[in-house]
Design a protein around this motif. Structure first.
Motif, PDB file in Angstrom:
ATOM      1  N   ALA A 132       0.810  -1.201  -0.095  1.00 34.79           N
ATOM      2  CA  ALA A 132      -0.051   0.022  -0.088  1.00 34.79           C
ATOM      3  C   ALA A 132       0.927   1.273  -0.033  1.00 34.79           C
ATOM      4  O   ALA A 132       0.626   2.070  -0.624  1.00 34.79           O
ATOM      5  CB  ALA A 132      -0.972  -0.104   1.223  1.00 34.79           C
ATOM      6  N   ILE A 135       2.426   1.822  -3.521  1.00 39.04           N
ATOM      7  CA  ILE A 135       1.578   2.386  -4.484  1.00 39.04           C
ATOM      8  C   ILE A 135       1.088   3.954  -4.181  1.00 39.04           C
ATOM      9  O   ILE A 135       1.174   4.646  -5.171  1.00 39.04           O
ATOM     10  CB  ILE A 135       0.091   1.500  -4.479  1.00 39.04           C
ATOM     11  N   ASP A 136       1.073   4.188  -2.835  1.00 31.27           N
ATOM     12  CA  ASP A 136       0.867   5.807  -2.839  1.00 31.27           C
ATOM     13  C   ASP A 136       1.971   6.359  -3.137  1.00 31.27           C
ATOM     14  O   ASP A 136       1.989   7.375  -3.586  1.00 31.27           O
ATOM     15  CB  ASP A 136       0.841   5.754  -1.173  1.00 31.27           C
ATOM     16  N   THR A 139       1.965   6.840  -7.039  1.00 32.32           N
ATOM     17  CA  THR A 139       0.952   7.673  -7.498  1.00 32.32           C
ATOM     18  C   THR A 139       1.295   9.085  -6.971  1.00 32.32           C
ATOM     19  O   THR A 139       0.742   9.989  -7.903  1.00 32.32           O
ATOM     20  CB  THR A 139      -0.311   7.287  -6.739  1.00 32.32           C
ATOM     21  N   VAL A 152      -2.118  -7.038  -7.531  1.00 31.81           N
ATOM     22  CA  VAL A 152      -3.037  -5.595  -6.708  1.00 31.81           C
ATOM     23  C   VAL A 152      -3.907  -5.411  -8.057  1.00 31.81           C
ATOM     24  O   VAL A 152      -3.450  -5.509  -9.461  1.00 31.81           O
ATOM     25  CB  VAL A 152      -2.308  -4.868  -6.217  1.00 31.81           C
ATOM     26  N   ASN A 153      -4.913  -5.186  -7.823  1.00 29.82           N
ATOM     27  CA  ASN A 153      -5.919  -4.754  -8.867  1.00 29.82           C
ATOM     28  C   ASN A 153      -6.220  -2.886  -8.615  1.00 29.82           C
ATOM     29  O   ASN A 153      -6.955  -2.712  -7.717  1.00 29.82           O
ATOM     30  CB  ASN A 153      -7.324  -5.287  -8.560  1.00 29.82           C
ATOM     31  N   HIS A 154      -5.404  -2.433  -9.320  1.00 26.67           N
ATOM     32  CA  HIS A 154      -5.355  -1.000  -9.290  1.00 26.67           C
ATOM     33  C   HIS A 154      -5.579  -0.185 -10.495  1.00 26.67           C
ATOM     34  O   HIS A 154      -4.629  -0.491 -11.448  1.00 26.67           O
ATOM     35  CB  HIS A 154      -4.081  -0.554  -8.565  1.00 26.67           C
ATOM     36  N   GLU A 156      -4.709   2.720 -11.943  1.00 29.00           N
ATOM     37  CA  GLU A 156      -3.777   3.477 -12.443  1.00 29.00           C
ATOM     38  C   GLU A 156      -2.264   2.562 -12.743  1.00 29.00           C
ATOM     39  O   GLU A 156      -1.351   3.105 -13.076  1.00 29.00           O
ATOM     40  CB  GLU A 156      -3.476   4.632 -11.523  1.00 29.00           C
ATOM     41  N   MET A 157      -2.428   1.303 -12.213  1.00 34.71           N
ATOM     42  CA  MET A 157      -1.041   0.710 -12.214  1.00 34.71           C
ATOM     43  C   MET A 157      -1.193  -0.421 -13.582  1.00 34.71           C
ATOM     44  O   MET A 157      -1.772  -1.164 -13.694  1.00 34.71           O
ATOM     45  CB  MET A 157      -0.912   0.024 -10.893  1.00 34.71           C
TER      46      MET A 157
END
Length: 303
Positions: A132, A135-136, A139, A152-154, A156-157
């Motif tokens: 987490a 990812i932060d 972004t 992960v299912n994001h 923007e990634m």
């Protein structure tokens, strides 16, 4: 005026993020500069691509038609960078990445050394933290990319498999199981366990395999949950319980005879590690070259 990739990249970033200000932040540009480049692209095509309002940005019909081509152009640039990274000789710059715990503590240090010898003018900065946080930081543009232990299912990634790993059963050197050449998973789950916390990549892989063998993970006798692999190894060595950890993380202890790895005869705990980055961003050549290094080299010589 000729069509150029830079304008397509900016258009794609605005469309993906839904605002000029968010795209400007992502691209490290001023908002007026982003607006001007999109307007230049609209002038080139002679049509509006974005419908501007006070609340949000919406694609026009022409913008919706252009979007997949802009996306493909970014993918082509990424592929071009990856193809040419193999020929990079005097690479300079800074490699910034994040890595989750097992990767950052036990995998990457063994790979960054050989990479650094090959590219001595690249300075390397790695943050070890949870998925987490990685990812932060990506972004918010604190990091270029990250390496994580579970998919992960994001939205923007972009995510890509880059490494493989295997989890193994470990015991103290004088544990009852330590005298056996191999055991079944049903044998192992009769003993107390020391495990990583709920939600960790290592634990998720273990629990999925237990369920596949029709063993309820909630039925395990878990005597301790710890936040690091190092703490788990110390607890196992002290005889607190047995555990399942990355094989890469216990090579030192096994070589010293402090911990034993017991082969499991009826199950394998295989997993992949993943590289993640923003869809709307292009990696610097140092990052592209490092990922190419991970994909194309025989990493087992160092692991």
């Amino acid at each position: 005026m000729a069509l150029n990739f830079h304008q397509l990249h900016i258009f794609y970033s605005v469309a993906e993020r839904g605002s000029f200000s968010a795209a400007a932040q992502a691209l490290h540009m001023t908002q007026p500069a982003v607006t001007m480049q999109v307007q230049s692209l609209e002038d080139y095509f002679g049509t509006k691509l974005l419908q501007r309002s006070t609340k949000k940005i919406e694609l026009t019909e022409a913008g919706r038609a252009l979007l997949p081509y802009a996306q493909r152009s970014m993918e082509l640039i990424r592929e071009t960078d990856a193809a040419m990274a193999a020929f990079t000789s005097k690479l300079k710059g800074r490699l910034q990445l994040g890595a989750s715990l097992t990767i950052g503590e036990y995998i990457l240090p063994r790979l960054l050394g050989p990479f650094g010898k090959e590219y001595p003018q690249v300075s390397i900065s790695m943050k070890v933290m949870n998925t987490a946080q990685i990812i932060d930081d990506i972004t918010s543009h604190q990091l270029n990319f990250g390496l994580i232990e579970a998919p992960v299912n994001h939205p923007e990634m972009l995510m890509e498999k880059v490494l493989s790993d295997e989890l193994v059963l470990i015991t103290a050197k004088d544990h009852p199981l330590s005298k056996m050449d191999h055991v079944t998973i049903s044998d192992a789950v009769q003993y107390p366990f020391v495990l990583r916390e709920q939600g960790s990549g290592t634990r998720l892989v273990m629990e999925e395999q237990l369920k596949a063998k029709e063993i309820d993970p909630n039925a395990l006798e878990i005597v301790m949950e710890l936040g690091s692999t190092g703490a788990i190894k110390s607890a196992v060595e002290a005889g607190v319980g047995i555990s399942i950890v990355s094989a890469s993380s216990v090579k030192h202890e096994v070589a010293l005879g402090l911990i034993r790895v017991i082969p499991l005869s009826d199950v394998q705990f295989k997993r992949h590690f993943y590289a993640i980055q923003l869809k709307s961003a292009l990696l610097p050549i140092s990052a592209v070259t490092f990922l190419t290094f991970l994909r194309e080299r025989d990493l087992q010589q160092w692991l």
